[in-house]
Design a protein around this motif. Sequence first.
Motif, mmCIF file in Angstrom:
data_model
loop_
_atom_site.group_PDB
_atom_site.id
_atom_site.type_symbol
_atom_site.label_atom_id
_atom_site.label_comp_id
_atom_site.label_asym_id
_atom_site.label_seq_id
_atom_site.Cartn_x
_atom_site.Cartn_y
_atom_site.Cartn_z
ATOM 1 N N HIS A 186 0.787 -1.285 0.053
ATOM 2 C CA HIS A 186 0.098 -0.010 -0.194
ATOM 3 C C HIS A 186 0.823 1.412 0.129
ATOM 4 O O HIS A 186 0.537 2.213 -0.714
ATOM 5 C CB HIS A 186 -0.940 0.010 1.215
ATOM 6 N N ARG A 187 1.996 1.027 0.621
ATOM 7 C CA ARG A 187 2.881 2.358 0.682
ATOM 8 C C ARG A 187 3.482 2.614 -0.759
ATOM 9 O O ARG A 187 3.553 3.777 -1.119
ATOM 10 C CB ARG A 187 3.936 2.107 1.783
ATOM 11 N N ALA A 188 3.824 1.426 -1.288
ATOM 12 C CA ALA A 188 4.389 1.603 -2.637
ATOM 13 C C ALA A 188 3.294 2.143 -3.633
ATOM 14 O O ALA A 188 3.654 3.047 -4.342
ATOM 15 C CB ALA A 188 4.903 0.211 -3.309
ATOM 16 N N VAL B 112 -4.187 -6.913 8.812
ATOM 17 C CA VAL B 112 -5.270 -5.986 8.630
ATOM 18 C C VAL B 112 -4.649 -4.666 8.221
ATOM 19 O O VAL B 112 -3.994 -4.084 9.139
ATOM 20 C CB VAL B 112 -6.302 -5.802 9.667
ATOM 21 N N THR B 113 -4.908 -4.067 7.169
ATOM 22 C CA THR B 113 -4.532 -2.900 6.764
ATOM 23 C C THR B 113 -5.521 -2.277 5.841
ATOM 24 O O THR B 113 -5.851 -2.823 5.107
ATOM 25 C CB THR B 113 -2.852 -3.045 5.800
ATOM 26 N N ASP B 114 -5.514 -0.889 6.171
ATOM 27 C CA ASP B 114 -6.838 -0.315 5.609
ATOM 28 C C ASP B 114 -6.148 0.623 4.619
ATOM 29 O O ASP B 114 -5.509 1.679 4.761
ATOM 30 C CB ASP B 114 -7.508 0.914 6.492
ATOM 31 N N PRO B 115 -6.480 0.220 3.291
ATOM 32 C CA PRO B 115 -6.156 0.981 2.012
ATOM 33 C C PRO B 115 -6.572 2.434 2.099
ATOM 34 O O PRO B 115 -5.833 3.422 1.619
ATOM 35 C CB PRO B 115 -6.854 0.341 0.895
ATOM 36 N N ALA B 116 -7.746 2.869 2.787
ATOM 37 C CA ALA B 116 -8.218 4.131 2.996
ATOM 38 C C ALA B 116 -7.305 4.951 3.576
ATOM 39 O O ALA B 116 -7.343 6.171 3.463
ATOM 40 C CB ALA B 116 -9.346 4.086 3.959
ATOM 41 N N HIS B 117 -6.198 4.407 4.371
ATOM 42 C CA HIS B 117 -5.017 5.260 4.986
ATOM 43 C C HIS B 117 -3.821 5.390 4.206
ATOM 44 O O HIS B 117 -2.931 5.836 4.685
ATOM 45 C CB HIS B 117 -4.852 4.679 6.389
ATOM 46 N N TYR B 118 -4.113 4.925 2.955
ATOM 47 C CA TYR B 118 -2.775 5.165 1.834
ATOM 48 C C TYR B 118 -3.326 5.961 0.698
ATOM 49 O O TYR B 118 -2.858 5.492 -0.698
ATOM 50 C CB TYR B 118 -2.207 3.636 1.648
ATOM 51 N N THR B 119 -4.238 7.102 0.911
ATOM 52 C CA THR B 119 -4.724 7.639 -0.463
ATOM 53 C C THR B 119 -3.370 8.527 -0.811
ATOM 54 O O THR B 119 -2.646 8.796 -0.177
ATOM 55 C CB THR B 119 -5.817 8.907 0.136
ATOM 56 N N PRO B 120 -3.284 8.779 -2.368
ATOM 57 C CA PRO B 120 -2.336 9.686 -2.867
ATOM 58 C C PRO B 120 -2.447 11.132 -2.079
ATOM 59 O O PRO B 120 -3.545 11.514 -1.818
ATOM 60 C CB PRO B 120 -2.722 10.110 -4.305
ATOM 61 N N VAL B 121 -1.409 11.565 -2.081
ATOM 62 C CA VAL B 121 -0.949 12.987 -1.515
ATOM 63 C C VAL B 121 -2.252 13.946 -2.276
ATOM 64 O O VAL B 121 -2.469 13.996 -3.592
ATOM 65 C CB VAL B 121 0.085 13.589 -1.900
#
Length: 521
Positions: free
Chosen positions: A101-103, A132-141
């Motif tokens: 998700h970070r990538a 468990v990792t929430d993609p909603a916390h990895y939105t683009p800048v």
Amino acid sequence: MALSAAHAYASVTRQPQAVLVHVDAGTQNLGGAVSNAMRGRVPVLIFAGAAPYTISGELPAGRNEFIHWIQDVPDQRGILRGYVKYSAEIRTGRNVKQVVHRALQIARSEPAGPVYLVGAREVMEEPIQRQVTDPAHYTPVAPAALTAEVMREIATALARARHPLVVTSYLGRNPAAVPVLVDLAETLAVGVLESAAFCVNFPGDHPLHCGYQFTTSQQNPVLAQADVILVVDSDVPWIYASSRPAPGTGIYAIDIDPLKAQMSMWHIPARRFAAADSKVALEQIARLVRDENLAEPAVVETRRAEIAAANADRRAALDALEQPEAGVITPRHLTACVRDLLRGTDALVLTEAITSYQVVAEHLRASRPGSLIGSGGGSLGWAGGGAVGAKLGSSPERTVVSLVGDGSYLFGVPSSAQWVARRYHAPSLTVIYDNRGWAAPKFSTLAVHPSGAAAAADDFGVSLEPEADLAGIAAAAGGAYAVTVADPDELPGVLKDALAVVHGGRSAVVSVQLPPAQAAR
Ligand SMILES: Cc1ncc(C[n+]2csc(CCOP(=O)(O)OP(=O)(O)O)c2C)c(N)n1
Ligand SMILES: [Mg+2]
């Protein structure tokens, strides 16, 4: 082929894509497509395995095949180092979701671009608890705006100028930015020049359009006349050696990456460089111009008429060049036929026409945002896979058409691309601008050494004769409808038939023989 498909898919949908390749070998096989993805600023996650790192059964999934020794290289991530925004090794399965998700967050944040992850098999096979990792916390800048001060400075300069000009190359990567540029242009009667454009930045049929420029040896009069230029989203706004603004022109640069640190040498003599999202920034400027009545209406209306008149003259001059010459199909004639063929449809056109880039832009006059895309990069062979990705990323009824040089067609590994197109039900029409060679390097040589040894011998080493059956390759590999045409009288009918075949669900490749004068020896 796969990365070019992902590239075009991401361009069309603005959604990140992923490409999975095999260790160092597959990574190297991505070739120049990585360079295109970087320059095209498309979000793509590339993942490659790495050779297992245990050899005697120390961990599950250690080495058990001879190739695991052969494919263990010292710096696999280094293969892509100059071309990706971020690369990392996945070191444990326990945080694989965080790393992925970070990538993706980095790939999607503007300027978007490719990212690269590697992971050895022991890591991929590691038993783990559910993560468990929430993609909603990895939105683009979030998109950046201009500060109030810079917004005012640029708006005032544009509004007070006598001959303001916008130069852009890739603002239209975000199709929603195009109407915003149209609004600003119309508010101030600013002309728009598209430089080395690889998308629709401004409608080709708009009266404020000031033309297209790629490589040129002549001074562009519009650039020379401008007293204030806003460069927005451009890697190459002009070419100093041949065509540039007049000294003293007030230049402003707005770009999400205004310094281009990924290029060793880059500079324009701007008064102000602003890092901002072009859509947001242009909205800000247009609003300020309107709210504060910054422009002088009489000046604006005079200019609107002047630019429209110049536009009409340029258009008439181009129209006059669209006829075949002495019974031979020219690139301009071919492009006009393609334009007429697609008129009134919502077709998506991919351009990799090289020495005909400018001709394609000028005669297609693409006007719908998002209806014309190029790779944005310099590694040929993008459109082959690109057409597959563009088709898969579009609504099923949308027609995809690629306009490619014969050399670019071959660089695109048509044996692979055409097979994949059939395998994944992604038919498209390919039109080859076939001059039987690489004209571009010939012209490049002549530009530097007009009377050099190659010119004297009329031998540039760029001929593709004896010619392969270009369309036939697609027939053999992907069952495509294949035609070669040289007669201008036959061309419209051939194109129409080919388009009908594509609408029927089968790819078509039309190789169009251009005049021998275009041929490169
Ligand atoms: C992968 C790759 N190899 C080589 C080049 C250098 N190059 C630039 S244009 C060109 C020729 C392209 O030929 P074609 O597609 O037939 O277009 P034309 O120049 O004939 O218009 C080449 C080889 C490149 N850009 N990319
Ligand atoms: Mg060629």
